[in-house]
Design a protein around this motif. Structure first.
Motif, PDB file in Angstrom:
ATOM      1  N   LEU A  50    -107.561  69.621  96.886  1.00 35.48           N
ATOM      2  CA  LEU A  50    -106.992  68.588  96.020  1.00 35.48           C
ATOM      3  C   LEU A  50    -105.464  68.576  96.130  1.00 35.48           C
ATOM      4  N   ALA A  54    -103.454  65.242  97.478  1.00 39.38           N
ATOM      5  CA  ALA A  54    -102.401  64.625  96.668  1.00 39.38           C
ATOM      6  C   ALA A  54    -101.062  64.644  97.409  1.00 39.38           C
ATOM      7  N   ALA A  66    -100.615  58.120  90.755  1.00 39.01           N
ATOM      8  CA  ALA A  66    -101.875  58.854  90.788  1.00 39.01           C
ATOM      9  C   ALA A  66    -101.739  60.131  91.608  1.00 39.01           C
ATOM     10  N   CYS A  69    -100.073  62.780  89.566  1.00 31.47           N
ATOM     11  CA  CYS A  69    -100.961  63.246  88.505  1.00 31.47           C
ATOM     12  C   CYS A  69    -101.919  64.312  89.024  1.00 31.47           C
ATOM     13  N   TRP A  70    -102.568  64.020  90.156  1.00 31.51           N
ATOM     14  CA  TRP A  70    -103.536  64.971  90.681  1.00 31.51           C
ATOM     15  C   TRP A  70    -102.862  66.168  91.348  1.00 31.51           C
ATOM     16  N   THR A  73    -102.137  68.409  88.501  1.00 26.46           N
ATOM     17  CA  THR A  73    -103.372  69.029  88.002  1.00 26.46           C
ATOM     18  C   THR A  73    -103.784  70.200  88.877  1.00 26.46           C
ATOM     19  N   ALA A  74    -103.796  70.004  90.198  1.00 22.67           N
ATOM     20  CA  ALA A  74    -104.170  71.087  91.107  1.00 22.67           C
ATOM     21  C   ALA A  74    -103.156  72.218  91.071  1.00 22.67           C
ATOM     22  N   TRP A 105    -114.116  72.340  86.205  1.00 18.93           N
ATOM     23  CA  TRP A 105    -113.209  72.006  87.309  1.00 18.93           C
ATOM     24  C   TRP A 105    -113.877  71.219  88.450  1.00 18.93           C
ATOM     25  N   VAL A 108    -113.705  67.560  87.764  1.00 17.11           N
ATOM     26  CA  VAL A 108    -112.329  67.057  87.810  1.00 17.11           C
ATOM     27  C   VAL A 108    -111.853  66.916  89.258  1.00 17.11           C
ATOM     28  N   ALA A 109    -112.142  67.928  90.066  1.00 20.39           N
ATOM     29  CA  ALA A 109    -111.719  67.890  91.470  1.00 20.39           C
ATOM     30  C   ALA A 109    -112.424  66.770  92.232  1.00 20.39           C
ATOM     31  N   GLY A 112    -110.768  63.485  91.188  1.00 17.48           N
ATOM     32  CA  GLY A 112    -109.450  63.335  91.800  1.00 17.48           C
ATOM     33  C   GLY A 112    -109.516  63.049  93.288  1.00 17.48           C
ATOM     34  N   LEU A 116    -108.245  59.557  95.095  1.00 17.78           N
ATOM     35  CA  LEU A 116    -107.188  59.614  96.115  1.00 17.78           C
ATOM     36  C   LEU A 116    -107.674  59.050  97.447  1.00 17.78           C
TER      37      LEU A 116
END
Length: 206
Positions: A50, A54, A66, A69-70, A73-74, A105, A108-109, A112, A116
């Motif tokens: 991730l 990103a 975006a 954001c990711w 997060t990662a 997680w 979420v991954a 994301g 992307l």
């Protein structure tokens, strides 16, 4: 050139060391949160992938909001694992909220990574995308073709025998003596019993 290669090698070695340490910390944290076996190894792979996705989107210059954001997060997941395994957290007694975060997680991954990979690139409103169009050769209008008008063909003169002409003169003289008027072509044709073209040709000789 040699100095440049040495600088690149140093950066690469540093990146590999950092990645290996972060990978190990994420694995240890996943193990402590109850994710054993292959699942514990999948967590650091998911976080690193991730991060890379990103970062590539940030480098491409599209959908930066975006991507940031990711990426954050990662990065937070990676830094959190590093800090948690640095002695500040009892890995033998992981709190419930951390177990929940680790268990959630993967979703979420996945979200994301999907966003992307499939988010359409942003376009600058001040620019227009113009599609290449093949240049069409200019064509000049051609004048309409007028149908060819054939010139009227003149019929060849009808051959008239001299004897028939002499006979027609006698008929004409007789008609003039009887009626006092020259003979017309229809009357001449009737008296002689010839076709109309020949009667006209005979009339030109008398």
């Amino acid at each position: 050139m040699r100095a440049r290669l040495a600088r690149v090698d140093a950066v690469l070695v540093q990146a590999l060391i950092a990645a290996a340490l972060s990978f190990a910390h994420l694995h240890d944290l996943a193990m402590a949160a109850g994710q054993d076996g292959w699942k514990a190894w999948a967590y650091p792979v998911s976080v690193d992938l991730l991060l890379v996705a990103a970062w590539r989107r940030l480098r491409s210059g599209t959908t930066k909001a975006a991507a940031w954001c990711w990426f954050a997060t990662a990065l937070a997941a990676s830094l959190g694992a590093n800090v948690a395994t640095a002695g500040l957290l009892d890995l033998g007694n992981v709190p419930a909220w951390l177990r929940i975060l680790v268990a959630g997680w993967p979703a979420v991954a996945f979200l994301g990574g999907t966003l992307l990979a499939h988010t359409a690139p942003e376009t600058d409103p001040g620019t227009e995308v113009v599609e290449d169009q093949e240049d069409e050769p200019e064509t000049t209008p051609e004048p309409p073709v007028q149908p060819a008008i054939e010139a009227p063909t003149q019929a060849p003169p009808v051959p008239v025998p001299s004897a028939l002409v002499e006979h027609a003169r006698k008929v004409a003289a007789e008609h003039h003596a009887r009626t006092g008027a020259p003979i017309d072509t229809p009357t001449l044709r009737t008296r002689l019993g010839v076709p109309a073209p020949m009667a006209e040709a005979i009339a030109t000789h008398i």
